[in-house]
Design a protein around this motif. Structure first.
Motif: not given
Ligand code: F6R
Ligand code: MG
Ligand code: MG
Length: 372
Positions: A58-74, A94-104
């Protein structure tokens, strides 16, 4: 929120088709839908979805800065949605790189790889995204070094007064979780002493020198993802398949100087079972599917012009006969390396096999070793 633009490149393997070879088009379609919705909602300025090997990007552009929670959650939610389809189609891993169960709060440490930079868009802002499969972050050390510090690669280091003073490298020690800032050309040899050990020291960012009149000293010209999956999972779960974002022209290396290091298919670790050295083959989007011996490791390059955050592109930069000879050489090196079968240096040395199944073989034989 300022006037700066953030480019976020976040990737994950959420299922292969077949095996670990490529991404199914339905996953790309689902990711595009999620991104399109986010753009409509004003979360993103623009996006581009792509894939290399079995990695969704996913290549994304926005104005929220790096390590932004909203973008990472997206990004996380997009991978979760794609995983649902991967499970329906019973895609491999399937899902192999989602190593943790929930977003934090941030995808770092959860499995996906991340490269992000916040920059002041120049009058003309060429951006190149690099996407690798079947290798590790240290695979970027050699080409990034050559772009920003090797005058035999980058003519601008000699000829262009704005970059004649060189660049600044941020290098991570991924074992001890430390970083060091080094300047080139002054510390070129010391830098090489570290980054030649590419499984331990990886280039994370490159900055212009303060004397560079065309670029801001606190804004990176290159950033590379450095997540180590095995450190997150505690066991071998595939190589990290890194990505990078590089800015080109006007005080930075020219587009052709950014691409030039990839004309040499250097040996990287990864390939079959993440346990073999092999050549890095530069490929077009169409050729970015791993086949022979699950490889060989590949790199794809997409070019964009940024226009107020809009991604004008992509241009498939390795889709060019100028890289045909490199691909042929890579195929020949692949032949040569394969003939070693299970022997080093095709197979990785013991230290780097630490997180594979090899330790189990040694454990099994433990009681049978006799003292000499
Ligand atoms: C390397 C890679 C593949 C797999 C190999 C075995 O990064 O993803 O080479 O390691 O295909 O995969 P499993 O263990 O899933 O059968
Ligand atoms: Mg996979
Ligand atoms: Mg992969």
């Amino acid at each position: 929120m300022g006037d700066k633009i953030t480019v976020s490149l976040i990737k994950a393997d959420v299922g292969g088709w077949p095996g670990h070879s490529r991404v199914h088009p339905d996953l790309i379609k689902k990711a595009q839908e999620c991104m399109e919705k986010a753009k409509r909602d004003g979360k993103l300025i623009d996006y581009h979805v792509t894939a290399v090997g079995d990695d969704l990007q996913l290549i994304m552009t926005h104005k929220k800065g790096v390590d932004n929670e909203e973008i990472h959650k997206l990004a996380w939610d997009t991978f979760v949605e794609a995983t649902k389809i991967a499970k329906e189609l019973k895609l491999y891993g399937a899902g192999q790189d989602l190593l943790k169960d929930a977003f934090s709060g941030n995808v770092r440490g959860l499995g996906p790889g991340v490269a992000e930079m916040e920059i002041t868009e120049r009058k003309g802002e060429p951006i190149i995204t690099f996407h690798m499969d079947k290798t590790e972050p240290g695979a970027f050390n050699l080409p990034i070094y050559r772009m920003f510090a090797d005058p035999f690669n980058t003519a601008g280091l000699v000829i262009d007064p704005s970059m004649h003073d060189g660049f600044i490298f941020e290098v991570l020690d991924i074992k001890e979780h430390k970083k060091v800032i080094m300047k080139t050309p002054e510390e070129m040899y010391d830098l090489l002493a570290l980054i030649g050990a590419k499984s331990r020291y990886v280039i994370k960012r490159v900055y212009p020198k303060p004397s560079n009149p065309k670029l801001k000293a606190d804004e990176p010209v290159a950033v590379i993802s450095s997540e180590k999956l095995y450190q997150i999972a505690g066991k071998y779960v595939g190589k990290d398949d890194p990505v990078a974002i590089v800015r080109a022209q006007s005080g930075a290396p020219a587009l052709g100087e950014v691409l030039e290091p990839f004309a040499f298919p250097h040996l990287v670790s990864g390939w079959m079972r993440g346990s073999h050295n092999g050549p890095l083959m530069p490929v077009s989007v169409k050729q970015a599917h791993c086949t022979r011996f699950d490889g060989p490791p590949r790199v794809m390059a997409l070019g964009f012009q940024l226009a107020n955050g809009k991604l004008v592109g992509p241009v498939d930069l390795f889709d060019d006969p100028a890289f045909d000879e490199t691909r042929r050489t890579a195929a020949q090196i692949a032949d040569y390396m394969r003939r070693h079968g299970p022997f080093e240096p095709h197979r990785l040395p013991l230290e780097e096999m630490e997180y594979t199944t090899l330790p189990n073989v040694l454990k099994k034989l433990q009681g049978r070793f006799q003292k000499l």
